[in-house]
Design a protein around this motif. Structure first.
Motif, short mmCIF file in Angstrom:
data_model
loop_
_atom_site.label_atom_id
_atom_site.label_comp_id
_atom_site.label_asym_id
_atom_site.label_seq_id
_atom_site.Cartn_x
_atom_site.Cartn_y
_atom_site.Cartn_z
N ALA A 292 0.75 -1.15 -0.01
CA ALA A 292 -0.02 -0.07 -0.13
C ALA A 292 0.94 1.34 0.07
O ALA A 292 0.73 2.25 -0.81
CB ALA A 292 -0.88 -0.08 1.28
N VAL A 293 2.01 1.36 0.93
CA VAL A 293 2.97 2.68 0.74
C VAL A 293 3.74 2.62 -0.57
O VAL A 293 3.78 3.69 -0.83
CB VAL A 293 3.73 2.35 2.09
N VAL B 236 2.43 1.84 -3.38
CA VAL B 236 1.46 2.26 -4.54
C VAL B 236 1.21 3.75 -4.24
O VAL B 236 1.16 4.43 -5.32
CB VAL B 236 0.31 1.44 -4.43
N PHE B 237 1.18 3.89 -3.15
CA PHE B 237 1.09 5.51 -2.63
C PHE B 237 2.07 6.33 -3.21
O PHE B 237 1.84 7.29 -3.79
CB PHE B 237 0.68 5.68 -1.30
N ILE B 238 3.26 5.97 -2.79
CA ILE B 238 4.54 6.73 -3.13
C ILE B 238 4.44 6.71 -4.84
O ILE B 238 4.85 7.96 -5.23
CB ILE B 238 5.86 6.20 -2.71
N THR B 239 4.33 5.59 -5.56
CA THR B 239 4.61 5.56 -6.80
C THR B 239 3.49 6.60 -7.48
O THR B 239 3.64 7.15 -8.35
CB THR B 239 4.44 4.16 -7.42
N TRP B 240 2.29 6.48 -6.89
CA TRP B 240 1.36 7.39 -7.47
C TRP B 240 1.58 8.84 -7.33
O TRP B 240 1.53 9.64 -8.26
CB TRP B 240 -0.36 7.26 -6.71
N ARG B 241 2.27 9.17 -6.02
CA ARG B 241 2.33 10.58 -5.82
C ARG B 241 3.71 10.94 -6.52
O ARG B 241 3.84 12.27 -6.95
CB ARG B 241 2.67 10.90 -4.24
N GLN B 242 4.39 10.13 -6.86
CA GLN B 242 5.75 10.33 -7.73
C GLN B 242 5.47 10.69 -8.89
O GLN B 242 5.94 11.46 -9.96
CB GLN B 242 6.69 9.41 -7.55
#
Length: 178
Positions: free
Chosen positions: A105-106, A108-114
Motif C-alpha cells: 500500500a505504501v 503504491v501510494f509513493i508511486t502514485w504521488r511520484q
C-alpha cells in the motif's frame, strides 16, 4: 525465497535497479571530487563543475528509490522482534502478510504521488537553476525504483500469503538466498 521464474525475474529486476543506484552514487562521488578539486585549484584556472549540487541532488534521489526494492526483497528493513520472538510461527506468518500488505500500500501510494509530481513538473516545464535540467527527469528516474518497489512488494505479499496458508515458515529476516 522460491526460485520460480517470477521470483528470479523480481530478484533480477531489484538487483539491476539497485546496481544502477550504486552506479549513480559512484558517479555522484566522482562529480563531487572533481568539483571540489576544481574549487581548490581555481588558481590554476580550474573551477567547480557548474550545477554540481543539482547533479548530486538528482543522482542521490534516484539512488534512494533504486535501493528500496532490494532492501524490501532482502527483508533489509529494521525489524523489532520483541513480541514476535515469543509468538508462534503461524502468528508470525500472518503478521508478515499484514506487513507486506502495508508495504505494498505504501509503495503504491509513493508511486502514485511520484507519478503526479513528474507530470506536474513536466506540465509546468520547471528546470534547475544552473543547468536548466528539467525537474521531471529526476521524478521520472525515481519512478524506476518506485515501480520496481511495487512489483517487489506485490511479489512478496503473494509469497507471504502462500507461506501463511500452507503453514510454511516465513522467510522474514532471512533475506534472499542467492
Amino acid at each position: 525465497m522460491s526460485f520460480d521464474p517470477i521470483g528470479r525475474f523480481v530478484t533480477g529486476l531489484a538487483r539491476a535497479v539497485a546496481i544502477a543506484g550504486g552506479l549513480a552514487l559512484m558517479a555522484t562521488v566522482a562529480v563531487i571530487v572533481f568539483s571540489v578539486t576544481g574549487r581548490a585549484l581555481i588558481w590554476l584556472g580550474l573551477g567547480p563543475i557548474t550545477g554540481d549540487y543539482e547533479i548530486v541532488e538528482a543522482a542521490v534521489g534516484f539512488a534512494v528509490f533504486a535501493f528500496l526494492p532490494w532492501a524490501h526483497l532482502t527483508r533489509g528493513h529494521a525489524v523489532v522482534s520483541i513480541f514476535t520472538d515469543f509468538a508462534g510461527p503461524r502468528f508470525n506468518a500472518w503478521l508478515m502478510v499484514v506487513c507486506d500488505a502495508l508495504m505494498l500500500a505504501v509503495a503504491v501510494f509513493i508511486t502514485w504521488r511520484q507519478t503526479l509530481g513528474a507530470m506536474d513538473k513536466f506540465a509546468y516545464g520547471e528546470t534547475t537553476l544552473l543547468l536548466r535540467m528539467p525537474l521531471w527527469w529526476s521524478y521520472a528516474a525515481g519512478l524506476i525504483g518506485a515501480v520496481t518497489l511495487v512489483i517487489v512488494a506485490a511479489y512478496l505479499l503473494a509469497v507471504s500469503i502462500a507461506d501463511a496458508i500452507s503453514g510454511r515458515q516465513s522467510q522474514a529476516g532471512q533475506g534472499v538466498v542467492l
